[in-house]
Design an enzyme around this catalytic site. Structure first.
Site, PDB file in Angstrom:
ATOM      1  N   LYS A   1     -16.621 -50.317 -32.551  1.00 29.39           N
ATOM      2  CA  LYS A   1     -15.278 -49.849 -33.003  1.00 29.39           C
ATOM      3  C   LYS A   1     -14.772 -48.529 -32.295  1.00 29.39           C
ATOM      4  O   LYS A   1     -15.372 -47.356 -32.821  1.00 29.39           O
ATOM      5  CB  LYS A   1     -14.905 -49.686 -34.329  1.00 29.39           C
ATOM      6  CG  LYS A   1     -13.603 -49.469 -34.916  1.00 29.39           C
ATOM      7  CD  LYS A   1     -13.432 -48.343 -35.770  1.00 29.39           C
ATOM      8  CE  LYS A   1     -12.022 -47.783 -36.118  1.00 29.39           C
ATOM      9  NZ  LYS A   1     -11.538 -47.182 -35.094  1.00 29.39           N
TER      10      LYS A   1
ATOM     11  N   GLY B   1     -18.370 -39.153 -35.750  1.00 29.67           N
ATOM     12  CA  GLY B   1     -17.263 -38.673 -36.132  1.00 29.67           C
ATOM     13  C   GLY B   1     -17.126 -37.522 -36.948  1.00 29.67           C
ATOM     14  O   GLY B   1     -18.212 -36.924 -37.090  1.00 29.67           O
TER      15      GLY B   1
ATOM     16  N   THR C   1     -17.289 -35.341 -40.671  1.00 29.62           N
ATOM     17  CA  THR C   1     -18.032 -35.295 -41.765  1.00 29.62           C
ATOM     18  C   THR C   1     -17.422 -35.782 -43.031  1.00 29.62           C
ATOM     19  O   THR C   1     -17.971 -36.622 -43.836  1.00 29.62           O
ATOM     20  CB  THR C   1     -18.416 -33.747 -42.147  1.00 29.62           C
ATOM     21  OG1 THR C   1     -19.206 -33.286 -41.257  1.00 29.62           O
ATOM     22  CG2 THR C   1     -19.400 -33.896 -43.415  1.00 29.62           C
TER      23      THR C   1
ATOM     24  N   THR D   1     -15.283 -38.313 -42.987  1.00 29.78           N
ATOM     25  CA  THR D   1     -15.382 -39.802 -42.645  1.00 29.78           C
ATOM     26  C   THR D   1     -16.945 -40.349 -42.914  1.00 29.78           C
ATOM     27  O   THR D   1     -16.870 -41.318 -43.447  1.00 29.78           O
ATOM     28  CB  THR D   1     -15.006 -40.211 -41.229  1.00 29.78           C
ATOM     29  OG1 THR D   1     -13.749 -39.471 -40.660  1.00 29.78           O
ATOM     30  CG2 THR D   1     -14.636 -41.670 -41.166  1.00 29.78           C
TER      31      THR D   1
ATOM     32  N   GLU E   1     -23.725 -39.004 -37.046  1.00 29.15           N
ATOM     33  CA  GLU E   1     -23.505 -37.853 -36.233  1.00 29.15           C
ATOM     34  C   GLU E   1     -22.216 -37.218 -36.613  1.00 29.15           C
ATOM     35  O   GLU E   1     -21.180 -37.891 -36.350  1.00 29.15           O
ATOM     36  CB  GLU E   1     -23.630 -38.289 -34.658  1.00 29.15           C
ATOM     37  CG  GLU E   1     -24.822 -39.040 -34.303  1.00 29.15           C
ATOM     38  CD  GLU E   1     -26.273 -38.123 -34.376  1.00 29.15           C
ATOM     39  OE1 GLU E   1     -25.813 -37.017 -34.454  1.00 29.15           O
ATOM     40  OE2 GLU E   1     -27.246 -38.413 -34.296  1.00 29.15           O
TER      41      GLU E   1
ATOM     42  N   CYS F   1     -18.358 -31.780 -30.033  1.00 34.64           N
ATOM     43  CA  CYS F   1     -18.874 -31.438 -31.333  1.00 34.64           C
ATOM     44  C   CYS F   1     -20.160 -30.241 -31.034  1.00 34.64           C
ATOM     45  O   CYS F   1     -20.156 -29.401 -31.961  1.00 34.64           O
ATOM     46  CB  CYS F   1     -19.906 -32.650 -31.787  1.00 34.64           C
ATOM     47  SG  CYS F   1     -21.018 -33.423 -30.666  1.00 34.64           S
TER      48      CYS F   1
ATOM     49  N   GLU G   1     -14.944 -26.144 -39.308  1.00 27.96           N
ATOM     50  CA  GLU G   1     -14.789 -27.155 -37.855  1.00 27.96           C
ATOM     51  C   GLU G   1     -13.343 -26.982 -37.591  1.00 27.96           C
ATOM     52  O   GLU G   1     -12.473 -27.677 -38.234  1.00 27.96           O
ATOM     53  CB  GLU G   1     -15.363 -28.354 -37.794  1.00 27.96           C
ATOM     54  CG  GLU G   1     -15.383 -29.008 -36.404  1.00 27.96           C
ATOM     55  CD  GLU G   1     -16.141 -30.218 -36.388  1.00 27.96           C
ATOM     56  OE1 GLU G   1     -15.515 -31.146 -36.936  1.00 27.96           O
ATOM     57  OE2 GLU G   1     -16.942 -30.334 -35.138  1.00 27.96           O
TER      58      GLU G   1
END
Ligand code: NAD
Length: 480
Positions: free
Chosen positions: A172, A225, A227, A229, A247, A281, A384
């Site tokens: 996805k 994606g 954190t 989520t 990750e 990231c 972030e």
């Protein structure tokens, strides 16, 4: 143009018949439509992946390898088209898509396609009474959920090992950047990947992503994606005992000692802060500088940042393109305002550029921004941002900078710049992050473990870690 699902070897319409607008970030205009998938499409994809598993998992490794190598060759052959599509879809400079994202997608395929020709499993002899060997078997149908910042690079980082080790998969891609995954579907068809081995279901995370994580027949989830989520994914998967790799976000430190090579560290740390508009990231968004060189470093860093050419992503000499979405632009603006409120001094940037060009008049551009005078524990230095914003903070000694570097909930990557190798090794041991680069940044060897500590991640991908993740180790104990 319509972006459809890839299910059971075919490009198919969504069950809902509905499509979502796909916006080009550099112009702010809709340029294609992406399938608005839902649980019904995930069910179709799982049925296809289940049906394909038996044959694919039993296929000789060399045959699987050959198909994956063919996919890599087709990525190379269509690299120009893919780079252009990625630049339009994502807003990143086409030069970056050409030199980083697309070649790396082909490398991901080749790395795991060849790894399966060489991997071995363990044997253990038990005191002359038994011989144990480890049988590594594919886990079945895997769910692979990826973000928008490196769309094809991160999609293939999951697809390649999952398929190479004999699994089938439902991928996805992010609904914000679906185009290269769509072109990749076509490549898989052209390469002769058997139907159902890989299925790509497009759509919103809350619908398609949630349906994948909740699906009882998907035993393995690899997620990259944010954190927030990731926490949702973990919550859904935990009671079902799925194998999960997460990750997630980062707030990575760049640490500069006075003995570092000034030219190299300025170039390296500016690249680390602003690559892809800070939307990697691994970007080093907090720069810690030894006090004796602080003033000179700050001056040079801000000069270099303000020289970055912000422009139309499709222009070959653009160094900084558009941010991926209005939401991401607004998030960046929010944090720069917050920095002002927290007492920060903006040395450059801090606003949108006046004009890029006529085509990009309504695009989501933001200037590279350098901020000083903020405390280590303020929100701007802990949360972030994922935008072109770097803060610079002075430090006095090794112990203090380790404390500063570790003062966030994240722990993805760090870079340390010094000529003093023993010191670099000491820091590498103490910094809480999955990767520590010394006198470099973003050098990626695909054999090494990749992932994060603390709230940046759970589990590791890359090299043998990927083999461990995508296979089930079974101990077979033979009495002698
Ligand atoms: P995101 O979490 O919003 O979305 C990631 C993916 O998850 C998308 O495909 C999305 O549709 C899907 N998703 C959303 N809600 C879901 C749900 N409830 N269930 C299942 N899936 C769902 O992240 P993003 O904004 O696309 O990407 C940016 C984030 O990714 C940043 O935090 C960045 O640090 C992180 N990132 C981490 C790495 C890494 O390797 N650690 C690499 C790249 C990006």
């Amino acid at each position: 143009m319509k972006i459809s699902h890839y299910i059971n070897g075919q490009l198919v319409e969504p069950s809902s018949d509905a499509y979502l607008d796909n916006i080009e970030p550099a112009t702010g205009k809709v340029y294609s439509q992406v399938a608005d998938g839902d649980a019904r499409d995930v069910d179709r994809a799982v049925a296809a992946a289940e049906a394909a598993f038996e044959r694919w998992s039993k296929m000789p490794a060399a045959a699987r390898s050959g198909i994956l190598m063919k996919i890599a060759d087709l990525i190379d052959a269509r690299a120009d088209e893919l780079a252009r599509a990625e630049s339009i879809d994502n807003g990143k400079p086409i030069s970056l898509a050409r030199t980083l994202d697309i070649p790396r997608a082909a490398k991901n395929l080749r790395h795991f396609a060849t790894a399966i020709l060489h991997t071995h499993t363990e044997t253990h002899v038990t005191d002359g009474v038994a011989l144990n060997y480890t049988l590594r078997q594919p886990r079945g149908v895997c769910g692979l959920i990826s973000p928008w910042n490196l769309p094809l690079y991160l999609l293939t980082w999951k697809v390649a090992p999952a398929l190479a080790f004999g699994n089938t998969a439902i991928a996805k891609p992010s609904e914000i950047t679906p185009m290269t995954a769509f072109l990749f579907s076509q490549i898989c068809i052209d390469a002769g990947l058997p139907p159902g081995v890989l299925n790509i279901v497009h759509g919103l995370g809350a619908k398609v992503g949630a349906a994948i994580t909740a699906h009882p027949k998907i035993t393995t989830i690899s997620f990259t994606g944010g954190t927030v989520t990731g926490r949702e994914v973990a919550k859904t998967c935990a009671p079902m005992f799925k194998k999960v790799a997460l990750e997630m976000g980062g707030k990575n430190p760049t640490i500069v000692f006075a003995d570092a090579d000034m030219e190299k560290v300025v170039a390296g740390s500016v690249q680390a802060a602003f690559a892809n508009s800070g939307q990697v990231c691994l970007c080093g968004s907090r720069v810690f500088v030894e006090r004796s060189i602080y003033d000179e470093f700050v001056r040079r860093f801000a000069e270099a940042a303000s020289r970055l050419r912000v422009g139309d992503p499709l222009e070959p000499d653009t160094q900084q393109g558009a941010m991926v979405s209005r939401a991401q632009l607004e998030k960046t603006m929010y944090y720069v305002d917050l920095a002002r409120q927290e007492g920060g001094r903006i040395l450059c940037g801090g606003e949108r550029p006046k004009a890029v060009n006529e085509r990009c008049r309504d695009g989501y551009f933001y200037l590279p921004t350098v901020i000083t005078d903020l405390g280590v524990s303020c929100r701007v230095n802990r949360e972030e941002i994922f935008g072109p914003v770097a803060t610079i903070i002075p430090f006095d000694d090794e112990a203090q900078v380790v404390e500063y570097a570790n003062a966030t909930d994240y722990g993805l990557a760090a870079s340390v710049w010094t000529q003093n190798l023993p010191r670099a090794h000491r820091l590498a041991e103490q910094i809480q992050s999955g990767t520590v680069w010394i006198n470099c940044w973003l050098v990626r060897d695909l054999r090494v473990p990749f992932g994060g500590m603390k709230q940046s991640g759970l589990g590791r991908e890359g090299g043998e870690e990927a083999m461990r993740f995508f296979t089930e180790p079974k101990n077979v104990c033979v009495g002698t």
